[in-house]
Design an enzyme around this catalytic site. Sequence first.
Site, mmCIF file in Angstrom:
data_model
loop_
_atom_site.group_PDB
_atom_site.id
_atom_site.type_symbol
_atom_site.label_atom_id
_atom_site.label_comp_id
_atom_site.label_asym_id
_atom_site.label_seq_id
_atom_site.Cartn_x
_atom_site.Cartn_y
_atom_site.Cartn_z
ATOM 1 N N GLN C 182 25.352 -44.546 90.481
ATOM 2 C CA GLN C 182 24.160 -45.383 90.357
ATOM 3 C C GLN C 182 23.048 -44.958 91.306
ATOM 4 O O GLN C 182 22.021 -45.635 91.407
ATOM 5 C CB GLN C 182 24.534 -46.859 90.591
ATOM 6 N N CYS C 327 32.294 -52.673 81.549
ATOM 7 C CA CYS C 327 33.746 -52.730 81.442
ATOM 8 C C CYS C 327 34.188 -54.156 81.247
ATOM 9 O O CYS C 327 35.169 -54.450 80.597
ATOM 10 C CB CYS C 327 34.385 -52.225 82.725
HETATM 11 C C1 LIG Z 1 29.351 -47.032 89.936
HETATM 12 C C2 LIG Z 1 30.007 -46.437 88.765
HETATM 13 N N1 LIG Z 1 31.018 -45.570 88.953
HETATM 14 C C3 LIG Z 1 31.645 -44.982 87.929
HETATM 15 C C4 LIG Z 1 31.279 -45.211 86.632
HETATM 16 C C5 LIG Z 1 32.033 -44.521 85.561
HETATM 17 O O1 LIG Z 1 31.257 -43.629 84.834
HETATM 18 P P1 LIG Z 1 31.883 -42.976 83.517
HETATM 19 O O2 LIG Z 1 32.229 -44.126 82.625
HETATM 20 O O3 LIG Z 1 30.839 -42.111 82.964
HETATM 21 O O4 LIG Z 1 33.113 -42.266 83.934
HETATM 22 C C6 LIG Z 1 30.228 -46.119 86.377
HETATM 23 C C7 LIG Z 1 29.791 -46.479 85.007
HETATM 24 O O5 LIG Z 1 30.527 -46.880 84.144
HETATM 25 C C8 LIG Z 1 29.580 -46.728 87.466
HETATM 26 O O6 LIG Z 1 28.574 -47.575 87.282
#
Ligand SMILES: Cc1ncc(COP(=O)(O)O)c(C=O)c1O
Lengths: 165, 388, 388
Positions: C182, C327
Amino acid sequence: EYSQEVNRRMAEPEHRGDITEVQALKMGGKLIVADYGAESCGDAVRLFWVVDPATDRILDCKFKSFGCGTAIASSDIMAELCIGKTVDEAIKITNIDVEYALRDNPDTPAVPPQKMHCSVMAYDVIKRAASIYKNVDESTLEDEVIVCECARVSLGTIEEVIRLN
Amino acid sequence: MQRIYMDNNATTIVDPEVFLAMEPFFVRMYGNPNSLHSFGSEVKPSMAMAMEQLYQGINASDDDDIVVNSCATEGNNTVIMGIYFHSILGGDKNHIITTQVEHPAVTETCRFLEKLGVEVTYLPVNEEGVIHSDDVKNAITDRTALVSVMWANNETGMIFPVKQIAYACKNRGVLFHTDAVQAIGKLPVNVQEVPVDYLTFSAHKFHGPKGVGGLFIREGAPMVPLLHGGEHMGGLRSGTINVAGLVGMGKAMELAVGNLDYELSEVLRLRNKLEDAIAAIPDVLVVGKRIHRTPNTTLASVRGVEGEALIWDLNRQGIAASTGSACASESLEANPVMAAIGADKDLAHTGVRFSLSRFTTEEEIDHVIEIFPRVVERLRDISSTYAA
Amino acid sequence: MQRIYMDNNATTIVDPEVFLAMEPFFVRMYGNPNSLHSFGSEVKPSMAMAMEQLYQGINASDDDDIVVNSCATEGNNTVIMGIYFHSILGGDKNHIITTQVEHPAVTETCRFLEKLGVEVTYLPVNEEGVIHSDDVKNAITDRTALVSVMWANNETGMIFPVKQIAYACKNRGVLFHTDAVQAIGKLPVNVQEVPVDYLTFSAHKFHGPKGVGGLFIREGAPMVPLLHGGEHMGGLRSGTINVAGLVGMGKAMELAVGNLDYELSEVLRLRNKLEDAIAAIPDVLVVGKRIHRTPNTTLASVRGVEGEALIWDLNRQGIAASTGSACASESLEANPVMAAIGADKDLAHTGVRFSLSRFTTEEEIDHVIEIFPRVVERLRDISSTYAA
Ligand SMILES: Cc1ncc(COP(=O)(O)O)c(C=O)c1O
Ligand SMILES: Cc1ncc(COP(=O)(O)O)c(C=O)c1O
Ligand code: FES
Ligand code: FES
């Protein structure tokens, strides 16, 4: 990633071929044939020298190679570098010289790093040819530690590469 | 210069139809399917269709899982590490059986587990480059957790007896994984007929995009996820779903399976025509009986000619082939399959692989047939180890 | 109906420039970069450029590694599992420190390790949703292997004191990982100024494609790969490289960093304008001080209105917002950050998050400012827990 010179030498290796006893005699020199590497190892090269016994000068040089493009191009330039030199001068040719001679411009390596080893054999086979000519053991011409048998990179070579880069 | 691509076991062109299917999901329909709003929900029908295409492609049942991930390397690692956590660290097993000619995604994961104390049997292959199902049967012990044997080999195209192996495993209550990367679109892959527990594939090997793959998990087979996190894929594989990739993989699967008849007749015919011409050159050895191979692959050993030099020369003529494995190009080792079948040590570095696809034309084959013998002749002329 | 996308912390539109950069690598330049022929070599310059864009984007040095993988979930899992294998199973450490508000890709991996006997400290956050670097300092023991604290939170936008934490870890010789998902494109991210050992990001959070991410590994920091196999990415991450994805991610990084000034001024201004309007509604609580947050995010709690109902109503008006975490939408739990800051239990299910991007227009903001109060009014009117 490969220099034009590597491509050119691979496409048209001027010094490829062999030299017969008869041809050597006609040139007034002694024929030396040296082999290095093995097919089962992935690279093999055979070096032909015609050496003038009076002056130790290399009158002609040809090679044959079982190896990749870099190995063929390296062997070709190595042969070129040998011609006209004395055997003692030829011993001083390193794979660094070979690689340098393959560069299009002095600052850009002729081959990608993982292909550096392919030029090393060109240097090893000279040592072997010289030891045959001088009838001495190869180890007296070379006291560097071999780091990797198959890739034939010696510690000295590595240090030299690091220093030169 | 006309360029000819004959390295389809390494990767394939994305079918233009597949690209068309994916295209809307970059700039237009970019929502996260997990979101509650319309940007999220509007991508779901296409994803559902893609999942359906995957299930149909391998004839999975609704009760089975197909997990969408990033590639077969991830799928292979997931199965093997999952079994480590489930049955070895978390159970009383300590043994995995595989072969000497698996893709590094399998063998290197097994080597990693060996360092952690797991016993691994790497079954040797015969001179054609395959194992017999009895070899697996004989190697199974009471502590065997998993058998992992590929459906078809990437370098030779040799087809493994996965059906018999699957039944042998089933009879002994051992889990069976097959790396089907080289089977999808080249052979009928039917998980109802072949009772595997796990099966992995990669979209870019059947005219889908790179960076997306699938892992079939039969209902009831244990699974410990490799990627923990949000509840994507029913908790089996976390990470925001690659919507465009999934849609592309679904379409690619549909097309691959739809073109299977063509692959098994026309691609086969073209491959055989090329292979006949190659085999007619003196001192050339083609590895494995044709009938035992995927229809698109020929691995030939050209005595006296180093594989990389051959690839280089072919490339200068616009022909893309390979020494057998794309991975090998970064390492100095001999082609592992050539080494494993080991008829003659001198041939270990002389492999050249042609792998065709449904995009290969007869004209291209004819051109290669014309060029290849000349290239061999030139290099044998330079060679220090070949005397005609 | 005009649609307005304000859920950029979940995922983002692919910048049309990014898509243009990627497009050639599907149907035209589809080679495997590991191949020796021209189809392989022709993709390398674009890949090298993309790597350069990634290195420059976070100011990594040439001696550091940036591993291209499939997403931040993979990156986070790789770091944590890698430390497990390297320093816990393969060393004498047994402790990991993280926070209660990390992304599930971190917390769930830690929970998995807890089952394997690893001790994990989940630091609680203050009422703004952050921790103090002293909390980390105090939690470090001689057996601490890793500290993992995000750069900025996805739900609140709150920025964590990663620089101080990084130095605290450095002083104690503990490895430090930050999930910078982020932060990229929203804050200056400079690994020379902030001495993290590992940093993870996901392209789709900064207008790149889904299914590709990056893992920065500082020179000398230990790394056990999560995906074993061929020698891709210098042996650190196997699997055929997603060329289009990498090229897209590189371009997206360049654009994100190039637009940082705009993000920190204009996007900030628009966010503040929206936030002022939201905060003006009675009984609405905005989480965290503005100055402590990323410029694009507002998480507000609307007393008496359940978050999902709010999202539903907004969506009917064409406005895409979120309850806080993509999520969460598949699970029934309260928003974990709302729960963690825990000022008032009644607010745990009342979160609504607006997250803007450089594609957000003033007109869109004005429209949301017009609609939002009406939606709140309608739902409060229905609400059983709110009496105006
Ligand atoms: C802070 C943070 N870390 C990790 C993720 C995981 O990203 P990704 O789903 O592309 O693996 C997200 C978003 O879903 C996130 O907002
Ligand atoms: C048999 C086999 N398994 C696994 C893989 C790995 O696929 P990917 O690189 O897409 O993970 C390949 C191709 O490289 C393969 O040929
Ligand atoms: S000489 Fe062996 S790969 Fe070049
Ligand atoms: S690479 Fe073969 S011995 Fe060194």
